[in-house]
Design a protein around this motif. Structure first.
Motif, PDB file in Angstrom:
ATOM      1  N   SER A  58       0.852  -1.159   0.016  1.00  0.00           N
ATOM      2  CA  SER A  58       0.156   0.096   0.309  1.00  0.00           C
ATOM      3  C   SER A  58       0.911   1.309   0.029  1.00  0.00           C
ATOM      4  CB  SER A  58      -0.906  -0.027   1.221  1.00  0.00           C
ATOM      5  OG  SER A  58      -0.090  -0.057   2.415  1.00  0.00           O
ATOM      6  N   GLY A  59       2.105   1.230  -0.082  1.00  0.00           N
ATOM      7  CA  GLY A  59       2.974   2.440   0.017  1.00  0.00           C
ATOM      8  C   GLY A  59       3.585   2.907   1.334  1.00  0.00           C
ATOM      9  N   ASN A  60       3.180   2.298   2.417  1.00  0.00           N
ATOM     10  CA  ASN A  60       3.728   2.528   3.827  1.00  0.00           C
ATOM     11  C   ASN A  60       5.084   2.011   3.910  1.00  0.00           C
ATOM     12  OD1 ASN A  60       0.863   3.473   4.273  1.00  0.00           O
ATOM     13  ND2 ASN A  60       0.507   1.313   4.991  1.00  0.00           N
ATOM     14  N   PRO A  61       5.487   2.933   4.398  1.00  0.00           N
ATOM     15  CA  PRO A  61       7.284   2.732   4.726  1.00  0.00           C
ATOM     16  C   PRO A  61       7.113   1.702   5.728  1.00  0.00           C
ATOM     17  CG  PRO A  61       6.767   4.871   5.685  1.00  0.00           C
ATOM     18  CD  PRO A  61       5.548   4.283   4.887  1.00  0.00           C
ATOM     19  N   CYS A  62       8.313   0.600   5.515  1.00  0.00           N
ATOM     20  CA  CYS A  62       8.356  -0.498   6.730  1.00  0.00           C
ATOM     21  C   CYS A  62       9.883  -0.550   6.940  1.00  0.00           C
ATOM     22  CB  CYS A  62       7.623  -1.616   6.338  1.00  0.00           C
ATOM     23  SG  CYS A  62       5.977  -1.450   5.988  1.00  0.00           S
ATOM     24  N   THR A  63      10.301  -1.028   7.929  1.00  0.00           N
ATOM     25  CA  THR A  63      11.729  -1.545   8.146  1.00  0.00           C
ATOM     26  C   THR A  63      11.845  -3.072   8.604  1.00  0.00           C
ATOM     27  OG1 THR A  63      12.217   0.785   8.790  1.00  0.00           O
ATOM     28  CG2 THR A  63      13.844  -0.975   9.283  1.00  0.00           C
ATOM     29  N   VAL A  64      12.868  -3.545   8.239  1.00  0.00           N
ATOM     30  CA  VAL A  64      13.002  -4.885   8.499  1.00  0.00           C
ATOM     31  C   VAL A  64      14.669  -5.158   8.978  1.00  0.00           C
ATOM     32  CG1 VAL A  64      13.544  -6.073   6.531  1.00  0.00           C
ATOM     33  CG2 VAL A  64      12.706  -7.479   8.118  1.00  0.00           C
ATOM     34  N   THR A  65      15.072  -5.677  10.225  1.00  0.00           N
ATOM     35  CA  THR A  65      16.579  -5.966  10.395  1.00  0.00           C
ATOM     36  C   THR A  65      16.679  -7.462  10.532  1.00  0.00           C
ATOM     37  OG1 THR A  65      16.388  -3.835  11.834  1.00  0.00           O
ATOM     38  CG2 THR A  65      18.184  -5.253  11.984  1.00  0.00           C
ATOM     39  N   SER A  66      17.479  -8.110   9.769  1.00  0.00           N
ATOM     40  CA  SER A  66      17.585  -9.313   9.710  1.00  0.00           C
ATOM     41  C   SER A  66      18.905  -9.480   8.783  1.00  0.00           C
ATOM     42  CB  SER A  66      16.422 -10.158   9.121  1.00  0.00           C
ATOM     43  OG  SER A  66      16.588 -11.282   9.048  1.00  0.00           O
ATOM     44  N   LYS A  67      19.289 -10.756   8.814  1.00  0.00           N
ATOM     45  CA  LYS A  67      20.370 -11.364   7.979  1.00  0.00           C
ATOM     46  C   LYS A  67      19.990 -11.575   6.452  1.00  0.00           C
ATOM     47  CE  LYS A  67      22.672 -13.436  11.880  1.00  0.00           C
ATOM     48  NZ  LYS A  67      23.005 -14.593  12.533  1.00  0.00           N
ATOM     49  N   VAL A  68      20.658 -11.190   5.779  1.00  0.00           N
ATOM     50  CA  VAL A  68      20.264 -11.140   4.250  1.00  0.00           C
ATOM     51  C   VAL A  68      21.147 -12.621   3.982  1.00  0.00           C
ATOM     52  CG1 VAL A  68      20.425 -10.439   1.928  1.00  0.00           C
ATOM     53  CG2 VAL A  68      20.048  -8.806   3.733  1.00  0.00           C
ATOM     54  N   ILE A  69      20.676 -13.443   3.454  1.00  0.00           N
ATOM     55  CA  ILE A  69      21.218 -14.727   3.028  1.00  0.00           C
ATOM     56  C   ILE A  69      21.360 -14.843   1.629  1.00  0.00           C
ATOM     57  CG2 ILE A  69      20.884 -17.293   3.031  1.00  0.00           C
ATOM     58  CD1 ILE A  69      21.386 -16.122   5.988  1.00  0.00           C
ATOM     59  N   ALA A  70      20.607 -14.436   0.777  1.00  0.00           N
ATOM     60  CA  ALA A  70      20.828 -14.504  -0.672  1.00  0.00           C
ATOM     61  C   ALA A  70      20.129 -13.282  -1.463  1.00  0.00           C
ATOM     62  CB  ALA A  70      20.201 -15.799  -1.200  1.00  0.00           C
ATOM     63  N   LEU A  71      20.585 -12.833  -2.774  1.00  0.00           N
ATOM     64  CA  LEU A  71      19.919 -12.265  -3.510  1.00  0.00           C
ATOM     65  C   LEU A  71      19.758 -12.917  -4.736  1.00  0.00           C
ATOM     66  CD1 LEU A  71      22.121  -9.065  -3.514  1.00  0.00           C
ATOM     67  CD2 LEU A  71      20.053  -9.140  -2.489  1.00  0.00           C
ATOM     68  N   THR A  72      18.340 -12.722  -5.370  1.00  0.00           N
ATOM     69  CA  THR A  72      18.200 -13.106  -6.680  1.00  0.00           C
ATOM     70  C   THR A  72      17.905 -11.953  -7.670  1.00  0.00           C
ATOM     71  OG1 THR A  72      15.656 -13.184  -6.497  1.00  0.00           O
ATOM     72  CG2 THR A  72      16.937 -15.098  -5.744  1.00  0.00           C
TER      73      THR A  72
END
Length: 94
Positions: A58-72
């Motif tokens: 819906s366009g609302n800003p969100c934040t997540v703090t976590s370990k990035v395991i992979a990128l596709t």
């Protein structure tokens, strides 16, 4: 080699994002990819968390703090088997 991803019912919300990119400037898009690659290296090799600021459906800003395991080519995959489309990410704090 075929890789299978498990998708929970809570993760299916991420599948319905629009194809529009939240960033308009090409420089910022390149910087975002550079920071995501750094976050992936820090998450897999050094077990460091990164903070990712994104916009939800819906366009609302969100934040997540976590370990990035992979990128596709389209998504960022986190340690807890959740993912966010790259085109919805505003900022990556490594």
């Amino acid at each position: 080699m075929k890789t299978n991803l498990k998708i929970n019912s809570t993760d299916t919300l991420f599948l319905f994002y629009s194809e529009k990119d939240v960033l308009k400037c090409e420089e910022r898009k390149l910087l975002r990819m550079h920071d995501l690659r750094r976050a992936s290296i820090l998450g897999t090799v050094y077990n460091q968390e990164s903070r990712i600021e994104y916009q939800d459906r819906s366009g609302n800003p969100c934040t997540v703090t976590s370990k990035v395991i992979a990128l596709t080519d389209r998504n960022v995959i986190f340690q807890n088997e959740k993912f966010i489309p790259i085109n919805r990410i505003n900022n990556v704090v490594v």
